[in-house]
Design a protein around this motif. Structure first.
Motif, PDB file in Angstrom:
ATOM      1  N   VAL A   1      -3.295   6.738  -6.691  1.00 41.61           N
ATOM      2  CA  VAL A   1      -4.074   5.954  -5.735  1.00 41.61           C
ATOM      3  C   VAL A   1      -3.500   4.537  -5.661  1.00 41.61           C
TER       4      VAL A   1
ATOM      5  N   ASN B   1      -2.607  -1.339 -11.603  1.00 37.77           N
ATOM      6  CA  ASN B   1      -3.844  -1.734 -10.921  1.00 37.77           C
ATOM      7  C   ASN B   1      -4.159  -3.177 -11.298  1.00 37.77           C
TER       8      ASN B   1
ATOM      9  N   SER C   1     -12.662   7.170 -11.669  1.00 35.01           N
ATOM     10  CA  SER C   1     -13.349   5.990 -12.213  1.00 35.01           C
ATOM     11  C   SER C   1     -13.555   6.064 -13.732  1.00 35.01           C
TER      12      SER C   1
ATOM     13  N   THR D   1      -8.157  -4.138  -8.272  1.00 38.60           N
ATOM     14  CA  THR D   1      -9.153  -3.134  -7.890  1.00 38.60           C
ATOM     15  C   THR D   1     -10.517  -3.471  -8.496  1.00 38.60           C
TER      16      THR D   1
ATOM     17  N   LYS E   1      -4.120   1.493  -3.215  1.00 40.17           N
ATOM     18  CA  LYS E   1      -4.740   0.832  -2.058  1.00 40.17           C
ATOM     19  C   LYS E   1      -4.092  -0.517  -1.754  1.00 40.17           C
TER      20      LYS E   1
ATOM     21  N   GLU F   1      -4.195  -4.054  -3.794  1.00 41.73           N
ATOM     22  CA  GLU F   1      -5.001  -3.994  -5.015  1.00 41.73           C
ATOM     23  C   GLU F   1      -4.135  -3.958  -6.268  1.00 41.73           C
TER      24      GLU F   1
ATOM     25  N   GLU G   1     -13.340  -1.412  -7.564  1.00 41.08           N
ATOM     26  CA  GLU G   1     -14.017  -0.130  -7.744  1.00 41.08           C
ATOM     27  C   GLU G   1     -13.053   1.026  -7.501  1.00 41.08           C
ATOM     28  N   PHE G   2     -13.043   1.992  -8.380  1.00 40.20           N
ATOM     29  CA  PHE G   2     -12.197   3.176  -8.188  1.00 40.20           C
ATOM     30  C   PHE G   2     -13.042   4.323  -7.637  1.00 40.20           C
ATOM     31  N   SER G   3     -12.357   5.239  -6.952  1.00 45.09           N
ATOM     32  CA  SER G   3     -13.089   6.399  -6.432  1.00 45.09           C
ATOM     33  C   SER G   3     -13.594   7.231  -7.616  1.00 45.09           C
ATOM     34  N   GLN G   4     -14.570   8.067  -7.310  1.00 42.34           N
ATOM     35  CA  GLN G   4     -15.263   8.800  -8.360  1.00 42.34           C
ATOM     36  C   GLN G   4     -14.327   9.655  -9.219  1.00 42.34           C
ATOM     37  N   GLU G   5     -13.302  10.244  -8.577  1.00 45.59           N
ATOM     38  CA  GLU G   5     -12.414  11.158  -9.335  1.00 45.59           C
ATOM     39  C   GLU G   5     -11.721  10.466 -10.496  1.00 45.59           C
TER      40      GLU G   5
ATOM     41  N   GLU H   1       0.856  -1.197   0.000  1.00 50.33           N
ATOM     42  CA  GLU H   1       0.000   0.000   0.000  1.00 50.33           C
ATOM     43  C   GLU H   1       0.886   1.239   0.000  1.00 50.33           C
TER      44      GLU H   1
END
Ligand code: BT5
Length: 325
Positions: A126, A209, A220, A212, A128, A131, A214-218, A113
């Motif tokens: 990003v 990646n 995705s 992963t 995580k 992931e 789901e990615f955050s909205q910014e 991470e």
């Protein structure tokens, strides 16, 4: 001792290895074996234990990116022969820069991470936990600093080639993105410390990646993962393939100034050659036609006045006419 236990379990992958056998070949008590198993499990190794049968390593570990799981199959001379693994860290590139002078050439820093993963020019990456692959390679090539930016292309080519070896088709968005289905699955950040005529070190950061969902909205709209694109690939296998492909192409370049194979991969996989694209540099956005990647690794474009120009990788961003690519 723990390395030997892992090796024995890996050699016998898919089957049970009895505690009795382990204690015989490793010459330690069965109580000690039990203790080691506890430690390995707490480190994330997926070890199945059945009475009277013994121990089985399931799924080549839980795909942790440790030295043990990677070095077992890694066939390189020096890239990744030294791996520093973290459960969490701010940024593998920042850590690599801190230790670059004292660590060996080819040392790899990997973290499960990153809390402050970095993109280019202060952007965020990003990263995580578990992931993806967040890793940096420390390099100390004996080449002039002007030749360093080409390493970004070598990194891109080795990621594309490695994924291709594992059955995943990608394209490369010059200079530093790997793309699937018009979305970014991987990015590269090359950092250089140099004098005028001498490189102190290069840190080559790669983010991929893998799992992963789901990615955050910014991000995705622009980001994807191998999993989301239908590829269930082990992170360990990806790292091994990247390090092997990277070493091969990198040695061609630094020892023999050979660029053909690297450029062939970059051109063959290019997401932008032959397309109209936007080039964003110093806040300006120009619509141009992308013609080629030349022998120096620069992008050859034709602007709206039909003038042919070369762009060096540096800090330019590319956007497609209808979206990210
Ligand atoms: C990059 O920057 O693509 C370079 C990324 C390098 C990451 C690695 S991970 C290991 C090493 N350690 C680090 O700290 N970094 C390196 P750039 O071209 O500037 O793209 C950054 C942009 O991509 C962001 O502004 C977001 O829009 C988007 N982004 C952020 N996280 C992403 C992700 N996980 N996947 C896809 N896109 C992402």
């Amino acid at each position: 001792m723990r390395d030997k236990i892992i090796e024995t379990l890996l050699d016998n992958r898919g089957n049970f290895t009895s505690g009795e056998y382990l204690s015989k070949i490793l010459k330690i008590s069965s109580e000690a074996i039990e203790e080691y198993m506890k430690v390995l499990k707490s480190e994330g190794y997926n070890i199945e234990e059945v009475n009277r049968k013994g121990y089985k390593l399931v799924d080549n570990t839980t795909d942790l990116l440790t030295y043990d799981s990677i070095s077992y199959k890694l066939d390189t001379k020096y890239i990744g022969r030294n791996i520093i693994h973290f459960e969490t860290i701010d940024s593998t590139n920042d850590y690599a820069k801190k230790v670059a002078l004292q660590e060996k050439d080819g040392t790899v820093i990997i973290s499960e991470e990153q809390t402050k993963g970095k993109g280019r020019i202060g952007r965020q990456w990003v990263s995580k936990s578990r992931e993806g692959i967040w890793m940096s390679i420390i390099l100390k090539p004996n080449i002039i600093p002007q030749k360093a930016p080409f390493l970004t292309l070598i990194a891109g080519a080795s990621i594309a080639k490695a994924l291709n070896n594992l059955g995943v088709e990608t394209s490369i968005k010059w200079p530093n993105d790997i793309i699937i289905n018009n979305k970014k699955v991987s990015g590269i950040l090359t950092e250089l410390s140099a004098e005028i005529d001498k490189i102190n070190y290069i840190v080559l950061g790669m983010g991929i990646n893998v799992k992963t969902i789901e990615f955050s909205q910014e991000i995705s709209d622009i980001a994807t993962s191998l999993y989301k694109e239908g590829h269930k690939v082990s992170r360990v296998d990806i790292v091994i393939n990247i390090l092997e492909e990277f070493e091969r192409l990198y040695l061609q370049y630094i020892n023999h100034d050979l660029k053909n194979e690297i450029l062939d991969i970059c051109r063959k996989h290019s997401a932008i050659i032959g397309k109209d694209i936007y080039v964003i540099m110093n806040g300006e956005k120009d619509l141009v036609k992308c013609l080629d990647i030349n022998k120096d690794g620069n992008l050859v474009i034709k602007n709206n006045e039909n003038v042919i120009k070369e762009i060096m990788s540096g800090e330019v961003s590319i956007r497609g006419v209808e979206g990210y690519v």
